[in-house]
Design a protein around this motif. Structure first.
Motif, PDB file in Angstrom:
ATOM      1  N   VAL A  67     -25.328   5.128 -19.659  1.00  0.00           N
ATOM      2  CA  VAL A  67     -25.824   5.202 -18.434  1.00  0.00           C
ATOM      3  C   VAL A  67     -25.952   6.424 -17.879  1.00  0.00           C
ATOM      4  O   VAL A  67     -26.854   7.033 -17.112  1.00  0.00           O
ATOM      5  N   ARG A 104     -30.245  -4.046 -19.322  1.00  0.00           N
ATOM      6  CA  ARG A 104     -29.963  -4.114 -17.790  1.00  0.00           C
ATOM      7  C   ARG A 104     -29.545  -2.972 -16.912  1.00  0.00           C
ATOM      8  O   ARG A 104     -30.042  -2.207 -16.277  1.00  0.00           O
ATOM      9  N   GLU A 105     -28.386  -2.307 -17.853  1.00  0.00           N
ATOM     10  CA  GLU A 105     -27.890  -0.940 -17.281  1.00  0.00           C
ATOM     11  C   GLU A 105     -28.724   0.208 -17.323  1.00  0.00           C
ATOM     12  O   GLU A 105     -28.712   1.027 -16.776  1.00  0.00           O
ATOM     13  N   SER A 106     -29.526   0.137 -18.589  1.00  0.00           N
ATOM     14  CA  SER A 106     -30.500   1.256 -18.646  1.00  0.00           C
ATOM     15  C   SER A 106     -31.502   1.293 -17.618  1.00  0.00           C
ATOM     16  O   SER A 106     -31.727   2.296 -17.228  1.00  0.00           O
ATOM     17  N   ASN A 108     -31.312   0.210 -14.655  1.00  0.00           N
ATOM     18  CA  ASN A 108     -30.835   0.615 -13.183  1.00  0.00           C
ATOM     19  C   ASN A 108     -30.527   2.099 -13.332  1.00  0.00           C
ATOM     20  O   ASN A 108     -30.562   2.890 -12.446  1.00  0.00           O
TER      21      ASN A 108
END
Length: 332
Positions: A67, A104-106, A108
């Protein structure tokens, strides 16, 4: 239906580390070096970057580090006016929940696409079937918050090769928009770029090997470009090969003799210098970034158990082919 990434040249960038920190038992991320390299590539005109892929040592990174890498590089690109440069995020996970979570984190953090590596832990033990692999990818694509590209790289997946029938099936999923083929099977490149069973307007084929770019782009309507490690230090040469190849394909080969001569010379020289990456992989790419661009990549290069001490000793043997491509690069 999801939109595929723009055709062109993408770079699977290495992750840069500082020197080993005994208190942390690892080499910390080197964000300033990462940003220096990112902005060099953006200024050269690449279409996008792959962060946390195979070259980026995703398997050596925590989710928090992934992230941080994506968010820091996205911020740097936007601040310098390169917000049109696409970021693809590698996943490199074996289970569906984790893969979807990484995506999902990528997203964001600033990524626009997910490059999903084939799960392969049990491939050598006969544990996978085409039906199981198809269901795995479909489940990821159904739940992914980013458009998905299938990443077929047998060298890092227990020699697991995705079949043509499986790839054709996956190409019809509305959230699967392309593939990266990091193997030497040009027949598969040609079929996936040309088959009438594939919706080429939304499923784009990228080679992971720049030495295959010219033949790929002449092979069919689905051919899009390359996601290539050597472009980490010689981006303009591969961008030029892409432009000439696309022009030749659009003109059905009816271009000047000078353009044919140029594209053949460029592809030959680039293919020769690619042998460095064939031999030394990720660590070789980092060593070339150090030698060609003068960007510090840390004393150890990659994260342990990587060690680059043997790579530098081989540099003189490859120096002539590097110098040949550097001449082209300087002219461009």
């Amino acid at each position: 239906m999801a939109t595929p990434p723009p055709d062109g040249i993408y770079v699977p960038v290495p992750t840069f580390f500082s020197s080993f920190d005994k208190s942390a038992y690892k080499q910390p991320l080197d964000i300033p070096a990462q940003t220096e390299h990112t902005l060099f590539l953006a200024s050269a005109g690449v279409k996008g970057l792959i962060l946390c892929g195979s070259t980026g040592e995703a398997v050596h990174l925590s989710l928090g580090e992934r992230v941080e890498l994506i968010s820091s590089q996205k911020k740097a690109l936007v601040e310098k006016g390169y917000d049109n440069v696409v970021i693809m995020a590698g996943t490199a996970s074996q289970n569906i929940d984790e893969t979807v979570g990484v995506i999902r984190e990528s997203k964001n953090a600033g990524a626009s696409y997910a490059l999903v590596l084939t799960p392969s832990y049990f491939a050598g033990a006969g544990g996978y079937s085409e039906e199981g692999m198809r269901s795995w990818y479909m489940a990821v694509a159904d739940n992914s918050e980013l458009p998905v590209l299938v990443y077929n790289y047998p060298a890092v997946t227990n020699n697991l090769q995705l079949s043509l029938s499986l790839m054709k099936h996956l190409s019809t999923h509305p959230n699967i928009v392309g593939c990266k083929l990091s193997h030497g099977n040009m027949s598969h490149h040609l079929i996936l770029s040309s088959s009438p069973d594939i919706p080429h307007e939304k499923f784009r084929v990228f080679t992971g090997l720049g030495q295959q770019l010219l033949p790929l782009l002449l092979s069919g309507p689905g051919a899009a470009g390359a996601i290539d490690g050597t472009a980490a230090y010689f981006p303009k040469t591969l961008i030029r090969i892409h432009a000439l190849s696309k022009k030749i394909a659009a003109a059905n080969g009816n271009v000047s003799a000078e353009e044919w001569k140029e594209v053949h010379a460029l592809q030959c020289a680039f293919s020769e210098v690619e042998e460095w990456v064939v031999k030394f992989g990720t660590i070789g790419i980092k060593e070339a970034v150090r030698k060609v661009l003068g960007i510090s990549v840390g004393q150890e290069g990659g994260r342990l158990p990587f060690c680059e001490s043997h790579v530098g000793k081989e540099w003189e043997k490859f120096k002539p082919v590097f110098e040949a491509v550097q001449e082209y690069e300087n002219k461009l």
